[in-house]
Write an enzyme that holds these catalytic residues in place. Structure first.
Site, PDB file in Angstrom:
ATOM      1  N   ASP A   1       0.856  -1.185   0.000  1.00 14.91           N
ATOM      2  CA  ASP A   1       0.000   0.000   0.000  1.00 14.91           C
ATOM      3  C   ASP A   1       0.890   1.232   0.000  1.00 14.91           C
ATOM      4  O   ASP A   1       1.805   1.346   0.839  1.00 14.91           O
ATOM      5  CB  ASP A   1      -0.895   0.016   1.234  1.00 14.91           C
TER       6      ASP A   1
ATOM      7  N   ASP B   1     -14.960  -4.288  -0.611  1.00 11.28           N
ATOM      8  CA  ASP B   1     -14.558  -4.102   0.783  1.00 11.28           C
ATOM      9  C   ASP B   1     -15.835  -3.948   1.595  1.00 11.28           C
ATOM     10  O   ASP B   1     -16.637  -3.051   1.337  1.00 11.28           O
ATOM     11  CB  ASP B   1     -13.672  -2.873   0.915  1.00 11.28           C
TER      12      ASP B   1
END
Length: 251
Positions: A18, A140
């Site tokens: 990330d 998500d």
């Protein structure tokens, strides 16, 4: 190397990187105010994962996830030029032009989240034209009080569409890859939500599901592999040295 056989299906281990403001970071439950920044340079870390045996990498553009406009093109090109890994990447993909730009950067599978919830016709057309292997649908999710799953978007700042509805709108267009993260588990090292992935596999057995969020040890990796989940995303546990990628691949 890096695959396990479970329930008749192989599980591919996929290290996650990330990136925010050029640095490797992790967010707690998707909260930008709860960020841990790591010393590793994203390119160097990607190269190390490749050296350790990764066949795939998962890149997330956290800046773009909030504001749009995928910004990791240079990083992707550098990774592809210096390693043999395949790259799955996303963050900030808000239009067909963004999809095409990410493909032009050399991304093998484009991860699409918010766009899939807000502009289904764009993603349906992309699945039809590019093929199901070119896209990963990132869902998500958070559970409501009744245990029903709902998808979050815009960097996990908004929650709405039911998980089932999100998947069903793409099945007729050849949807193959789904990356599903339980936000309540993400970054907390509490283990994968095995019940979520069992639900996905039971309801849509043809999907190639990737598990993400909460892995803490090699037992979690083995559990998801035993279930036959197609992919296991590993993030914080690798960054904090709870186990190495080599250990996961040899599990």
């Amino acid at each position: 190397a890096g695959q396990f056989s479970g329930a008749g299906r192989m599980t591919v281990i996929i290290p996650a990187i990330d990136v925010r403001e050029g640095r490797v970071v992790r967010l707690k439950q998707g909260d930008y105010a709860q960020q841990t920044t790591y010393a590793a340079d994203p390119l160097v870390l990607a190269q190390q994962y490749a050296t350790d045996g990764a066949a795939w990498l998962h890149l997330v553009d956290l800046d773009a996830a909030r504001t749009g406009g995928f910004s990791l093109g240079d990083l992707v090109r550098a990774i592809k030029a210096s390693t043999g890994v395949r790259v799955q990447a996303g963050g900030g993909i808000r239009s067909r032009n963004d999809i095409d730009a990410v493909r032009a950067a050399g991304v093998d599978r484009i991860v699409i989240g918010t766009l899939a919830l807000n502009a289904p016709e764009v993603v349906q057309a992309a699945l039809t034209e590019l093929g199901p292997g070119a896209l990963t649908l990132a869902l998500d999710v958070r559970a409501d009080d009744g245990g029903n799953w709902h998808c979050a978007s815009h960097g996990w700042t908004e929650t709405g569409m039911p998980l089932d509805a999100a998947i069903e709108r793409y099945r007729a267009y050849g949807l193959r890859h789904v990356l599903c993260t339980d936000i309540a588990r993400d970054g907390l090292l509490g283990g994968y939500n095995l019940a979520l992935y069992q639900y996905l596999q039971d309801r849509w057995p043809a999907l190639q599901v990737q598990a993400s969020g909460g892995v803490r040890d090699l037992d979690d990796v083995q559990a998801i592999a035993t279930m036959g989940v197609s992919g296991a995303i590993l993030g914080r546990a690798l960054l904090e040295g709870r186990f190495s990628l080599s250990e996961a691949l040899a599990c």
